[in-house]
Design a protein around this motif. Sequence first.
Motif, PDB file in Angstrom:
ATOM      1  N   VAL A  38       7.873 -27.234  -5.315  1.00 47.92           N
ATOM      2  CA  VAL A  38       7.484 -25.954  -5.905  1.00 47.92           C
ATOM      3  C   VAL A  38       7.896 -24.804  -4.997  1.00 47.92           C
ATOM      4  N   SER A  39       7.692 -24.985  -3.680  1.00 45.08           N
ATOM      5  CA  SER A  39       8.061 -23.950  -2.721  1.00 45.08           C
ATOM      6  C   SER A  39       9.558 -23.702  -2.732  1.00 45.08           C
ATOM      7  N   GLU A  40      10.349 -24.786  -2.801  1.00 42.26           N
ATOM      8  CA  GLU A  40      11.800 -24.645  -2.831  1.00 42.26           C
ATOM      9  C   GLU A  40      12.257 -23.955  -4.114  1.00 42.26           C
ATOM     10  N   ALA A  41      11.628 -24.308  -5.234  1.00 46.59           N
ATOM     11  CA  ALA A  41      11.974 -23.679  -6.507  1.00 46.59           C
ATOM     12  C   ALA A  41      11.659 -22.189  -6.470  1.00 46.59           C
ATOM     13  N   GLN A  42      10.500 -21.850  -5.907  1.00 40.85           N
ATOM     14  CA  GLN A  42      10.112 -20.443  -5.811  1.00 40.85           C
ATOM     15  C   GLN A  42      11.066 -19.689  -4.903  1.00 40.85           C
ATOM     16  N   TRP A  43      11.459 -20.311  -3.795  1.00 42.13           N
ATOM     17  CA  TRP A  43      12.398 -19.673  -2.878  1.00 42.13           C
ATOM     18  C   TRP A  43      13.741 -19.437  -3.561  1.00 42.13           C
ATOM     19  N   GLU A  44      14.193 -20.417  -4.337  1.00 39.03           N
ATOM     20  CA  GLU A  44      15.478 -20.313  -5.002  1.00 39.03           C
ATOM     21  C   GLU A  44      15.506 -19.136  -5.982  1.00 39.03           C
ATOM     22  N   ILE A  45      14.384 -18.882  -6.661  1.00 35.37           N
ATOM     23  CA  ILE A  45      14.352 -17.832  -7.683  1.00 35.37           C
ATOM     24  C   ILE A  45      14.021 -16.473  -7.098  1.00 35.37           C
ATOM     25  N   THR A  46      13.039 -16.418  -6.194  1.00 36.81           N
ATOM     26  CA  THR A  46      12.522 -15.122  -5.728  1.00 36.81           C
ATOM     27  C   THR A  46      12.900 -14.783  -4.293  1.00 36.81           C
ATOM     28  N   GLY A  47      13.325 -15.778  -3.514  1.00 38.85           N
ATOM     29  CA  GLY A  47      13.589 -15.519  -2.109  1.00 38.85           C
ATOM     30  C   GLY A  47      12.312 -15.415  -1.293  1.00 38.85           C
ATOM     31  N   ARG A  48      11.174 -15.739  -1.899  1.00 37.14           N
ATOM     32  CA  ARG A  48       9.874 -15.716  -1.219  1.00 37.14           C
ATOM     33  C   ARG A  48       9.216 -17.078  -1.339  1.00 37.14           C
ATOM     34  N   ARG A  49       8.472 -17.438  -0.307  1.00 42.40           N
ATOM     35  CA  ARG A  49       7.733 -18.694  -0.341  1.00 42.40           C
ATOM     36  C   ARG A  49       6.240 -18.470  -0.580  1.00 42.40           C
ATOM     37  N   GLU A  50       5.808 -17.224  -0.526  1.00 43.46           N
ATOM     38  CA  GLU A  50       4.399 -16.940  -0.773  1.00 43.46           C
ATOM     39  C   GLU A  50       4.060 -17.195  -2.243  1.00 43.46           C
ATOM     40  N   ASP A  51       2.786 -17.479  -2.502  1.00 46.47           N
ATOM     41  CA  ASP A  51       2.343 -17.746  -3.869  1.00 46.47           C
ATOM     42  C   ASP A  51       2.451 -16.501  -4.740  1.00 46.47           C
ATOM     43  N   ASN A  52       2.625 -16.750  -6.035  1.00 49.84           N
ATOM     44  CA  ASN A  52       2.543 -15.716  -7.063  1.00 49.84           C
ATOM     45  C   ASN A  52       3.650 -14.678  -7.008  1.00 49.84           C
ATOM     46  N   TRP A  53       4.798 -15.012  -6.394  1.00 50.13           N
ATOM     47  CA  TRP A  53       5.991 -14.180  -6.543  1.00 50.13           C
ATOM     48  C   TRP A  53       6.821 -14.776  -7.679  1.00 50.13           C
ATOM     49  N   ILE A  54       7.170 -13.949  -8.648  1.00 49.57           N
ATOM     50  CA  ILE A  54       7.929 -14.420  -9.804  1.00 49.57           C
ATOM     51  C   ILE A  54       9.082 -13.463 -10.090  1.00 49.57           C
ATOM     52  N   PRO A  55      10.146 -13.951 -10.739  1.00 49.13           N
ATOM     53  CA  PRO A  55      11.200 -13.047 -11.191  1.00 49.13           C
ATOM     54  C   PRO A  55      10.703 -12.273 -12.413  1.00 49.13           C
ATOM     55  N   ILE A  56      11.096 -11.020 -12.535  1.00 47.42           N
ATOM     56  CA  ILE A  56      10.622 -10.193 -13.646  1.00 47.42           C
ATOM     57  C   ILE A  56      11.812  -9.632 -14.427  1.00 47.42           C
ATOM     58  N   PHE A  57      11.818  -9.904 -15.708  1.00 43.87           N
ATOM     59  CA  PHE A  57      12.810  -9.364 -16.644  1.00 43.87           C
ATOM     60  C   PHE A  57      12.254  -8.033 -17.147  1.00 43.87           C
ATOM     61  N   VAL A  58      12.879  -6.942 -16.765  1.00 42.10           N
ATOM     62  CA  VAL A  58      12.386  -5.613 -17.141  1.00 42.10           C
ATOM     63  C   VAL A  58      13.044  -5.200 -18.449  1.00 42.10           C
ATOM     64  N   CYS A  59      12.266  -5.230 -19.523  1.00 41.21           N
ATOM     65  CA  CYS A  59      12.858  -4.967 -20.833  1.00 41.21           C
ATOM     66  C   CYS A  59      11.854  -4.444 -21.850  1.00 41.21           C
TER      67      CYS A  59
END
Length: 228
Positions: A38-59
């Motif tokens: 989970v940590s690696e997946a989060q790092w791959e998407i957001t560049g952060r390892r802290e909890d509750n960082w997500i990519p955001i589609f602004v639309c």
Amino acid sequence: IFVCMVMEKTGLQVDVALESVARMWFKEEYAEAEREAVSEAQWEITGRREDNWIPIFVCMVAYPGVKCPLHVFEPRYRLMMRRCMQSGQRAFGMCSSNGYAIAELGTLLYINSQRLLPDGRSYIDGIGIKRFRVLETDSRDGYTIGRVEYLTDTDLAPSPTAPPESALSNCLRLAEALETILSTRLLDGVPPTTRAAIIQNFGDIPHPDRAAPHALSNIAFWAVALLQ
């Protein structure tokens, strides 16, 4: 354990027996491997390892329980979707914007399916999962990432001390009335092509269910999404 994690991440079917043995005899190691995945997946998407960082589609504004189909064509969002799918997370945030800053509230979307086009664009079949509040934002390779706090609706489940005319009963009646109005006065009153387009873009009208209190709010979200 490593084999199971690699197979899951690459989309291959994990052998049930192998996974069961790993979970039974290597509980702590398997749990640690899951946390690392989970940590690696989060790092791959957001560049952060802290909890509750997500990519955001602004639309736009999205709603829990309501479909949100997207045509993804901008390079930054094509990269975001590719990372979401390759990481196995299949989820991202959706927020609207006033042109200067993104909205404080948004909705987490789950990617049901993705149809890739030859030129790199894609069609995403997403659905709202839960709402969140944006606490802070940053950017990664052109797209927005945010640290979010997930929101929980007030529980209207009946309790032993609740009167017969509880809040849940009142909400259920209102939701059933709203479903009737939407079905008979809206969907039944439009041409078949329009009805098909509404269902394709927003999904079927959620059915009120006393056993699933979240369905009561979903029908309200469905109506608001249609009218916005």
